[in-house]
Design an enzyme around this catalytic site. Sequence first.
Site, PDB file in Angstrom:
ATOM      1  CB  CYS A  78     131.267 -15.265  42.902  1.00 39.50           C
ATOM      2  SG  CYS A  78     132.740 -15.447  41.890  1.00 39.50           S
ATOM      3  CG  ASP A 130     116.125 -10.314  52.021  1.00 42.59           C
ATOM      4  OD1 ASP A 130     117.336 -10.107  51.767  1.00 42.59           O
ATOM      5  OD2 ASP A 130     115.730 -11.288  52.688  1.00 42.59           O
ATOM      6  N   GLY A 173     115.356 -11.154  56.340  1.00 38.12           N
ATOM      7  CA  GLY A 173     114.973  -9.971  55.574  1.00 38.12           C
ATOM      8  C   GLY A 173     116.136  -9.035  55.340  1.00 38.12           C
ATOM      9  CB  ALA A 189     102.171 -10.310  65.255  1.00 34.33           C
ATOM     10  CE  LYS A 220      95.471  -9.380  72.153  1.00 34.63           C
ATOM     11  NZ  LYS A 220      96.315  -8.943  71.011  1.00 34.63           N
ATOM     12  CD  GLU A 229     118.234 -11.436  58.699  1.00 33.66           C
ATOM     13  OE1 GLU A 229     118.898 -12.272  59.338  1.00 33.66           O
ATOM     14  OE2 GLU A 229     118.186 -11.437  57.460  1.00 33.66           O
ATOM     15  NE  ARG A 252     110.621 -20.456  77.553  1.00 34.28           N
ATOM     16  CZ  ARG A 252     110.471 -20.028  78.811  1.00 34.28           C
ATOM     17  NH1 ARG A 252     110.516 -18.717  79.069  1.00 34.28           N
ATOM     18  NH2 ARG A 252     110.244 -20.885  79.793  1.00 34.28           N
ATOM     19  CG  HIS A 258     119.503 -19.972  56.563  1.00 31.83           C
ATOM     20  ND1 HIS A 258     120.129 -19.349  57.621  1.00 31.83           N
ATOM     21  CD2 HIS A 258     120.167 -19.579  55.450  1.00 31.83           C
ATOM     22  CE1 HIS A 258     121.137 -18.629  57.177  1.00 31.83           C
ATOM     23  NE2 HIS A 258     121.182 -18.734  55.875  1.00 31.83           N
TER      24      HIS A 258
HETATM   25  O1  F6P Z   1     119.057 -12.175  51.175  1.00 26.02           O
HETATM   26  C1  F6P Z   1     118.417 -13.349  51.583  1.00 26.02           C
HETATM   27  C2  F6P Z   1     118.872 -13.714  52.975  1.00 26.02           C
HETATM   28  O2  F6P Z   1     118.175 -14.842  53.382  1.00 26.02           O
HETATM   29  C3  F6P Z   1     118.686 -12.621  54.005  1.00 26.02           C
HETATM   30  O3  F6P Z   1     117.345 -12.512  54.463  1.00 26.02           O
HETATM   31  C4  F6P Z   1     119.637 -13.075  55.076  1.00 26.02           C
HETATM   32  O4  F6P Z   1     120.034 -12.021  55.935  1.00 26.02           O
HETATM   33  C5  F6P Z   1     120.812 -13.586  54.242  1.00 26.02           C
HETATM   34  O5  F6P Z   1     120.273 -14.013  52.997  1.00 26.02           O
HETATM   35  C6  F6P Z   1     121.533 -14.742  54.881  1.00 26.02           C
HETATM   36  O6  F6P Z   1     122.653 -15.008  54.021  1.00 26.02           O
HETATM   37  P1  F6P Z   1     123.422 -16.420  54.152  1.00 26.02           P
HETATM   38  O7  F6P Z   1     122.506 -17.473  53.629  1.00 26.02           O
HETATM   39  O8  F6P Z   1     124.645 -16.219  53.289  1.00 26.02           O
HETATM   40  O9  F6P Z   1     123.718 -16.615  55.619  1.00 26.02           O
END
Ligand code: F6P
Length: 349
Positions: A78, A130, A173, A189, A220, A229, A252, A258
């Site tokens: 907001c 995060d 994150g 990993a 492997k 990110e 790849r 999300h």
């Molecule tokens: O803060 C949570 C989060 O998912 C972060 O990990 C990510 O960088 C950000 O929100 C993405 O924000 P939006 O959903 O506004 O693209």
Amino acid sequence: MQAIGVLTSGGDAPGMNAAVRAVAKIGAARGVRVVGIDDGYDGLIERRFRELAAPGRVDPAIERISAVGGTVLGSARCARFREPDGRQRAAASLDGMGLVVIGGDGSLTGAHLLAREHGVRFVGIPASIDNDIGCTASALGVDTALNTIVDACDRIGDTASSHRRAFVVEVMGRRSGYLAMAGAVAVGADGVLLPEHGRSEAAVVEAVEKLIRKGFEGGKRRVLVLKAEGVEVPCTRLVRLVEEKLTGVEVRATVLGHLVRGGAPTYHDRMIANRLSLAAVDGLLAGATDEMVAWLPTVRGGTETTDPYVRRFPMEHVLEETRALLEGTSVVTKWRLGLLERVEGVLPL
Ligand code: F6P
């Protein structure tokens, strides 16, 4: 205090609905009204309210929302709330109600300003996948996000092994590497790329190239690298630059995006949502304000609650510790990175 408002704000997180439901039920049991506020601070400014509970009665419509990801109240970033006039309108909308804010750093900072500028009485519940909120070992959504990462990486591992490929998997994150770090260890990993490493693009490319060489030379069938990110080399660019250095190796990129934020909350997120909500409502009704409830606190101090795993911390302290977490000066960041450094050499073996 005869009524409590509850809102969810910022990035949604699995477990938010369990917290909304718990706040409503606990408030009803304590003899107060509970008002749901739609779409975070936007809905507060516009007074988009819905009755969730009255003394001794809860709206049956929220009975099963604990099992649902996201937030039924909605959330929004907001811009108006960043302005003093917007915050003044938000405070006026509350009309003396107490407030439970379920959200991350930005949302809790906003509530802190409402308390300081307008005397709004609130208690915050940390919610952000995060895990970048100070004083609390975990925020709502982290456990579910990690389980989503584990499931996704297991699936990627199946196809990577079938084709002897390397994958760089990017997880959310924001500026925190926590999800990538915790996920990398859980999924087995070969390596992890964190913003906290502070590496240049060239250094990131070199690190990934070495991990892939080591993995395939060691026999492997798949090499998996998790990338936060917040490491600002775009995943597809990183994969292209690494492939250019390797002959005969397919690499790849998968960006989970999300996906990591959705899904039905795990037991753990539902459990901490209920216990943090109990401490938040009881704290608010006992006169606490401008505080956040923390799960398994990572720093000393705070106010004890009836739950030995939960203490309340002043928002000033939480926000200061959050800044330190993200700057890397927090003891928590240091021991997390220290732990990773001790296992990093183990990961690619
Ligand atoms: O803060 C949570 C989060 O998912 C972060 O990990 C990510 O960088 C950000 O929100 C993405 O924000 P939006 O959903 O506004 O693209």
